[in-house]
Design an enzyme around this catalytic site. Sequence first.
Site, PDB file in Angstrom:
ATOM      1  CB  ILE A  23      -0.974  -0.007   1.201  1.00  0.00           C
ATOM      2  CG1 ILE A  23      -2.059  -1.053   0.969  1.00  0.00           C
ATOM      3  CG2 ILE A  23      -1.601   1.370   1.392  1.00  0.00           C
ATOM      4  CD1 ILE A  23      -3.023  -1.239   2.124  1.00  0.00           C
TER       5      ILE A  23
ATOM      6  CB  ALA B  13     -10.334   0.712   0.614  1.00  0.00           C
ATOM      7  CB  CYS B  14      -6.266   3.626   1.838  1.00  0.00           C
ATOM      8  SG  CYS B  14      -4.529   4.000   1.947  1.00  0.00           S
ATOM      9  N   PRO B  15      -5.042   2.253  -1.057  1.00  0.00           N
ATOM     10  CG  PRO B  15      -3.131   1.736  -2.363  1.00  0.00           C
ATOM     11  CD  PRO B  15      -4.287   1.102  -1.613  1.00  0.00           C
ATOM     12  CG  MET B  16      -7.520   1.002  -5.014  1.00  0.00           C
ATOM     13  SD  MET B  16      -5.985   0.862  -5.942  1.00  0.00           S
ATOM     14  CE  MET B  16      -6.570   1.328  -7.560  1.00  0.00           C
TER      15      MET B  16
END
Lengths: 158, 75
Positions: A23, B13-16
């Site tokens: 991420i 959701a993160c990181p999209m």
Amino acid sequence: MEKKKTTIVLFSGEYDKAMAAYIIANGAAAYDHEVTIFHTFWGLNALRKDAQVPVKKTFMEKMFGKMMPRGADKMGLSKMNFAGMGPKMIKQVMKKHNAMPLPDLIEMAQEQGVNLVSCTMTMDLLGLQKEELLDDIEYAGVAAYLGEASEGNVNLFI
Amino acid sequence: MHADKVLDAKGLACPMPIVKTKKAMDDIASGEVLEVQTTDSGAKSDLTAWAKAGGHELRADTEENGVYTFWIRKK
């Protein structure tokens, strides 16, 4: 303007830790950083293809290959693994919240041009061969890592 | 507010949201405005920091029924 750099050492072989690493890597790529993830020891398992690849191995190497997760999706959790139930549970929750699964995060990282590097020394120790790892990755050692990290604006060890 | 391009990142959701925003920004010209819609409650901090780092201007943002909308002018 010279691009900023982010480097991450992925040492851990658990799903949650690898997810955090990927991420951050994807976020940094979106920040227009030049991003490199060095996979060493258990982190190498994130790069394994999930299909079994026929390669010549010693007895010990075969054992290692069997005991370690074959690819990102098979990794356990660092907490609450519950003999494999934990990962199933977290994947359900992730689906509900639309969080990207680890294999997708890895694919997205490759799409975004993140350099995925495999540490050759630990590949030898664990008996992992290039054929068993994802395509389009690089192979290097500590010097290559330090070369990148010494210019890094963000350097993480996960 | 005027936007040259609209990005629907709702439900992601993160990181999209940030990954998609970066991709969408690559597709517009300097001076054009991108509208980003998201439901991620961290988006305000994320997009503010991201725009600042890239030298883009966050012109305005609103929140309505859990949807956060941002207008970012490309550097």
